[in-house]
Design an enzyme around this catalytic site. Structure first.
Site, PDB file in Angstrom:
ATOM      1  N   ASP A 202       0.852  -1.191   0.000  1.00 55.25           N
ATOM      2  CA  ASP A 202       0.000   0.000   0.000  1.00 55.25           C
ATOM      3  C   ASP A 202       0.897   1.253   0.000  1.00 55.25           C
ATOM      4  O   ASP A 202       2.076   1.172   0.359  1.00 55.25           O
ATOM      5  CB  ASP A 202      -0.883  -0.056   1.262  1.00 55.25           C
ATOM      6  CG  ASP A 202      -1.568   1.254   1.544  1.00 55.25           C
ATOM      7  OD1 ASP A 202      -2.225   1.780   0.630  1.00 55.25           O
ATOM      8  OD2 ASP A 202      -1.440   1.757   2.689  1.00 55.25           O
ATOM      9  N   LEU A 203       0.342   2.393  -0.400  1.00 53.49           N
ATOM     10  CA  LEU A 203       1.156   3.620  -0.428  1.00 53.49           C
ATOM     11  C   LEU A 203       0.988   4.495   0.820  1.00 53.49           C
ATOM     12  O   LEU A 203       1.869   4.565   1.670  1.00 53.49           O
ATOM     13  CB  LEU A 203       0.798   4.455  -1.667  1.00 53.49           C
ATOM     14  CG  LEU A 203       1.563   4.185  -2.969  1.00 53.49           C
ATOM     15  CD1 LEU A 203       1.118   5.177  -4.032  1.00 53.49           C
ATOM     16  CD2 LEU A 203       3.068   4.292  -2.775  1.00 53.49           C
ATOM     17  N   ASP A 204      -0.162   5.163   0.947  1.00 55.67           N
ATOM     18  CA  ASP A 204      -0.348   6.133   2.042  1.00 55.67           C
ATOM     19  C   ASP A 204      -0.380   5.435   3.403  1.00 55.67           C
ATOM     20  O   ASP A 204      -1.119   4.477   3.604  1.00 55.67           O
ATOM     21  CB  ASP A 204      -1.640   6.924   1.834  1.00 55.67           C
ATOM     22  CG  ASP A 204      -1.541   7.848   0.636  1.00 55.67           C
ATOM     23  OD1 ASP A 204      -1.222   9.023   0.822  1.00 55.67           O
ATOM     24  OD2 ASP A 204      -1.748   7.364  -0.492  1.00 55.67           O
TER      25      ASP A 204
ATOM     26  N   THR B 204      -2.952   0.609  -4.196  1.00 55.15           N
ATOM     27  CA  THR B 204      -3.343   1.864  -3.549  1.00 55.15           C
ATOM     28  C   THR B 204      -4.724   2.358  -3.974  1.00 55.15           C
ATOM     29  O   THR B 204      -5.236   1.943  -5.007  1.00 55.15           O
ATOM     30  CB  THR B 204      -2.287   2.954  -3.894  1.00 55.15           C
ATOM     31  OG1 THR B 204      -2.712   4.214  -3.378  1.00 55.15           O
ATOM     32  CG2 THR B 204      -2.118   3.107  -5.398  1.00 55.15           C
ATOM     33  N   GLY B 205      -5.270   3.259  -3.190  1.00 51.56           N
ATOM     34  CA  GLY B 205      -6.509   3.936  -3.579  1.00 51.56           C
ATOM     35  C   GLY B 205      -6.235   5.073  -4.548  1.00 51.56           C
ATOM     36  O   GLY B 205      -7.141   5.593  -5.190  1.00 51.56           O
TER      37      GLY B 205
ATOM     38  N   LYS C  63      -8.697  -4.303  -3.694  1.00 51.11           N
ATOM     39  CA  LYS C  63      -7.269  -4.626  -3.767  1.00 51.11           C
ATOM     40  C   LYS C  63      -7.087  -6.140  -3.798  1.00 51.11           C
ATOM     41  O   LYS C  63      -6.203  -6.656  -4.475  1.00 51.11           O
ATOM     42  CB  LYS C  63      -6.537  -4.027  -2.566  1.00 51.11           C
ATOM     43  CG  LYS C  63      -6.430  -2.504  -2.598  1.00 51.11           C
ATOM     44  CD  LYS C  63      -5.500  -2.020  -1.487  1.00 51.11           C
ATOM     45  CE  LYS C  63      -5.355  -0.508  -1.488  1.00 51.11           C
ATOM     46  NZ  LYS C  63      -4.307  -0.029  -0.578  1.00 51.11           N
TER      47      LYS C  63
ATOM     48  N   ASP D 154      -2.150  -0.629   6.007  1.00 51.36           N
ATOM     49  CA  ASP D 154      -2.457   0.017   7.291  1.00 51.36           C
ATOM     50  C   ASP D 154      -3.939   0.313   7.503  1.00 51.36           C
ATOM     51  O   ASP D 154      -4.316   0.753   8.580  1.00 51.36           O
ATOM     52  CB  ASP D 154      -1.678   1.340   7.414  1.00 51.36           C
ATOM     53  CG  ASP D 154      -2.230   2.412   6.505  1.00 51.36           C
ATOM     54  OD1 ASP D 154      -2.542   2.102   5.341  1.00 51.36           O
ATOM     55  OD2 ASP D 154      -2.396   3.559   6.955  1.00 51.36           O
ATOM     56  N   SER D 155      -4.778   0.104   6.450  1.00 50.84           N
ATOM     57  CA  SER D 155      -6.172   0.573   6.594  1.00 50.84           C
ATOM     58  C   SER D 155      -7.206  -0.451   6.143  1.00 50.84           C
ATOM     59  O   SER D 155      -6.877  -1.485   5.572  1.00 50.84           O
ATOM     60  CB  SER D 155      -6.407   1.840   5.768  1.00 50.84           C
ATOM     61  OG  SER D 155      -5.397   2.764   6.004  1.00 50.84           O
TER      62      SER D 155
ATOM     63  N   ASN E 162      -9.140  -0.412   3.628  1.00 50.73           N
ATOM     64  CA  ASN E 162      -9.147  -0.776   2.199  1.00 50.73           C
ATOM     65  C   ASN E 162      -8.027  -1.762   1.841  1.00 50.73           C
ATOM     66  O   ASN E 162      -7.941  -2.205   0.703  1.00 50.73           O
ATOM     67  CB  ASN E 162      -9.090   0.476   1.296  1.00 50.73           C
ATOM     68  CG  ASN E 162      -7.781   1.233   1.413  1.00 50.73           C
ATOM     69  OD1 ASN E 162      -7.101   1.170   2.431  1.00 50.73           O
ATOM     70  ND2 ASN E 162      -7.429   1.964   0.373  1.00 50.73           N
TER      71      ASN E 162
HETATM   72 CA    CA Z   1      -3.094   3.260   3.410  1.00 50.47          CA
END
Ligand code: CA
Length: 290
Positions: free
Chosen positions: A7-9, A41-42, A212, A235-236, A238
């Site tokens: 994941d990115l953010d 990522t989103g 994802k 981390d989230s 999604n």
């Molecule tokens: Ca994230």
């Protein structure tokens, strides 16, 4: 062959929205040893491409929460758009209730000029106010959101619907928890839609054929990798769909407990090069098993 989905953010990016040298080195180290690396990522693909170019990285990209998959040579290999009638009903519903929202396509992130100004002012007024730590983090996260590349400001949602493009992801934001819960309840009723969240101040809506996890499954079959051997880091909320599909699921140190609880391991925080740490640990475990 094995695969690493990241994941990115809040995961690969630090709080300055950058990929650290340590994380870049770890990804390249894995790639040199034959591992497929996937950014998942989103964010929209064009935005991810910019970030990767800056870091000198070339990877598969699962974008807009699984609605698109792009190859390393920048070809789109899969797409799952939201039905246009649903886009209309979603935007109308959000608009009538004064949500701040963003609509993601292959080319742009559309958002209302007025909505963006209002949301920006709301963030600014909150930044200067006396907030608790959780709320402070939320405001900082919202500020970083404006760092995305590819915004196109329009007057009203009809200007968005006029675009002859596929719509992949609709993100709605609010600092009002109740309001967000209402949005979640509204859209989870649609059989054709999927609702997830990447931060406490947003909900994200895609086609039910886009997550994802679904995208990762597709990619695994295309690359002859195995899900059992694959690692995913996030981390989230999604990220749950991909974390639950792989043999090695890693939660970031900064992730919430609900994410840590479903993962096989927890790594360091995003500001502590948690991704690099997880990659080296994973490679070491694979060597020990062999
Ligand atoms: Ca994230």
């Amino acid at each position: 062959m094995s695969l690493i989905a990241i994941d990115l953010d809040g995961t690969l990016l630090n709080h300055r929205n950058e990929i650290s040298e340590e994380n870049i080195k770890a990804i390249q180290y894995a790639q040199e040893r034959g591992f497929e690396v996937v950014i998942s990522t989103g964010r929209a693909y064009f935005d991810v491409r910019k970030i990767c170019e800056k870091a000198g990285l070339s990877t598969f990209v699962i974008g807009t929460n699984g609605a698109t998959i792009h190859s390393k040579d920048e070809k789109r290999i899969s797409a799952a758009a939201i039905d246009k009638n649903h886009v209309l009903s979603i935007l109308r519903w959000l608009d009538e209730r004064n949500y701040y929202y963003e609509v993601f396509t292959e080319k742009a992130i559309y958002t209302l000029k007025k909505g963006r100004e209002d949301f920006y002012n709301e963030i600014k007024s909150m930044s200067s106010a006396d907030l608790d730590a959780d709320m402070k983090e939320l405001v900082e996260m919202a500020e970083r959101q404006f760092d995305q590349f590819g915004y196109v400001l329009v007057e009203n949602y009809h200007d968005i619907l006029k675009q002859e493009e596929d719509f992949y992801n609709i993100l709605a934001c609010s600092f009002d928890k109740k309001k967000l819960e209402e949005g979640w309840a509204q859209f989870k009723e649609f059989d054709e839609l999927l609702v997830v969240s990447s931060a406490d101040h947003n909900i994200e809506i895609t086609s039910k054929n886009a997550s994802k996890g679904i995208a990762l499954e597709k990619l695994v079959s295309l690359t002859n990798c195995s899900l059992d051997q694959a690692m995913a880091i996030g981390d989230s909320n999604n990220d749950l769909s991909m974390l639950q599909k792989v043999g090695y699921s890693v939660a970031m140190g900064n992730a919430k407990d609900e994410i840590k609880n479903v993962c096989t391991a927890t790594t360091l925080k995003n500001d502590e090069n948690g991704v690099a740490h997880a990659i080296y640990q994973y490679l070491e475990n694979l060597v020990i098993q062999k």
